[in-house]
Design a protein around this motif. Structure first.
Motif, short mmCIF file in Angstrom:
data_model
loop_
_atom_site.label_atom_id
_atom_site.label_comp_id
_atom_site.label_asym_id
_atom_site.label_seq_id
_atom_site.Cartn_x
_atom_site.Cartn_y
_atom_site.Cartn_z
N GLU A 3 0.83 -1.20 0.00
CA GLU A 3 0.00 0.00 0.00
C GLU A 3 0.87 1.26 0.00
O GLU A 3 1.77 1.40 0.82
N LEU A 4 0.57 2.16 -0.92
CA LEU A 4 1.24 3.45 -0.95
C LEU A 4 0.46 4.51 -0.19
O LEU A 4 1.04 5.37 0.45
N LEU A 5 -0.87 4.43 -0.29
CA LEU A 5 -1.69 5.52 0.22
C LEU A 5 -3.13 5.08 0.39
O LEU A 5 -3.63 4.25 -0.37
N ARG A 6 -3.80 5.65 1.40
CA ARG A 6 -5.25 5.54 1.57
C ARG A 6 -5.81 6.95 1.50
O ARG A 6 -5.30 7.85 2.17
N LEU A 16 -2.33 10.70 -8.74
CA LEU A 16 -1.28 9.73 -8.44
C LEU A 16 -1.30 8.56 -9.42
O LEU A 16 -0.24 8.06 -9.80
N GLU A 17 -2.48 8.15 -9.85
CA GLU A 17 -2.57 7.11 -10.88
C GLU A 17 -1.85 7.55 -12.15
O GLU A 17 -1.08 6.79 -12.74
N VAL A 29 -6.10 0.02 -7.55
CA VAL A 29 -6.87 0.76 -6.55
C VAL A 29 -7.84 -0.22 -5.91
O VAL A 29 -8.70 -0.79 -6.60
N LEU A 30 -7.68 -0.44 -4.62
CA LEU A 30 -8.57 -1.34 -3.88
C LEU A 30 -9.64 -0.54 -3.17
O LEU A 30 -9.45 0.63 -2.83
N ASP A 31 -10.75 -1.18 -2.92
CA ASP A 31 -11.90 -0.63 -2.18
C ASP A 31 -12.71 0.35 -2.99
O ASP A 31 -13.59 1.01 -2.44
N LEU A 48 -4.29 2.76 -2.67
CA LEU A 48 -3.45 2.75 -3.86
C LEU A 48 -2.32 1.75 -3.62
O LEU A 48 -1.52 1.93 -2.70
N MET A 49 -2.29 0.71 -4.43
CA MET A 49 -1.34 -0.39 -4.26
C MET A 49 -0.41 -0.50 -5.46
O MET A 49 -0.79 -0.17 -6.59
N VAL A 50 0.81 -0.98 -5.19
CA VAL A 50 1.77 -1.29 -6.25
C VAL A 50 2.41 -2.64 -5.93
O VAL A 50 2.40 -3.09 -4.78
#
Length: 71
Positions: A3-6, A16-17, A29-31, A48-50
């Motif tokens: 996870e980079l950010l919530r 950011l995308e 992008v989760l959730d 935001l996941m990588v």
């Protein structure tokens, strides 16, 4: 994946995308759907996941752009 950010800020998430895509970093992008199901009132943040292999580079790209991360 890491996870980079919530965030609840859809403008920031979109920015950011685009930033990470421009750097050649694949994101997930989760959730998103969970947030939509709760009525899109912005209570549930999206994540935001990588991939693990891109994590450090993604952090650097975000730092270079003046963005903070969850870590």
């Amino acid at each position: 994946m890491k996870e980079l950010l919530r965030t609840n800020d859809m403008v920031k998430l979109s920015w950011l995308e685009a930033l990470l895509a421009d750097a050649g970093i694949d994101i997930l992008v989760l959730d998103h759907h969970t947030s939509v199901m709760e009525g899109s009132i912005g209570i549930l943040p999206r994540r935001l996941m990588v991939g693990d292999q891109d994590y450090e580079r993604a952090l650097q790209v975000m730092a270079d752009a003046g963005e903070e991360t969850s870590s």
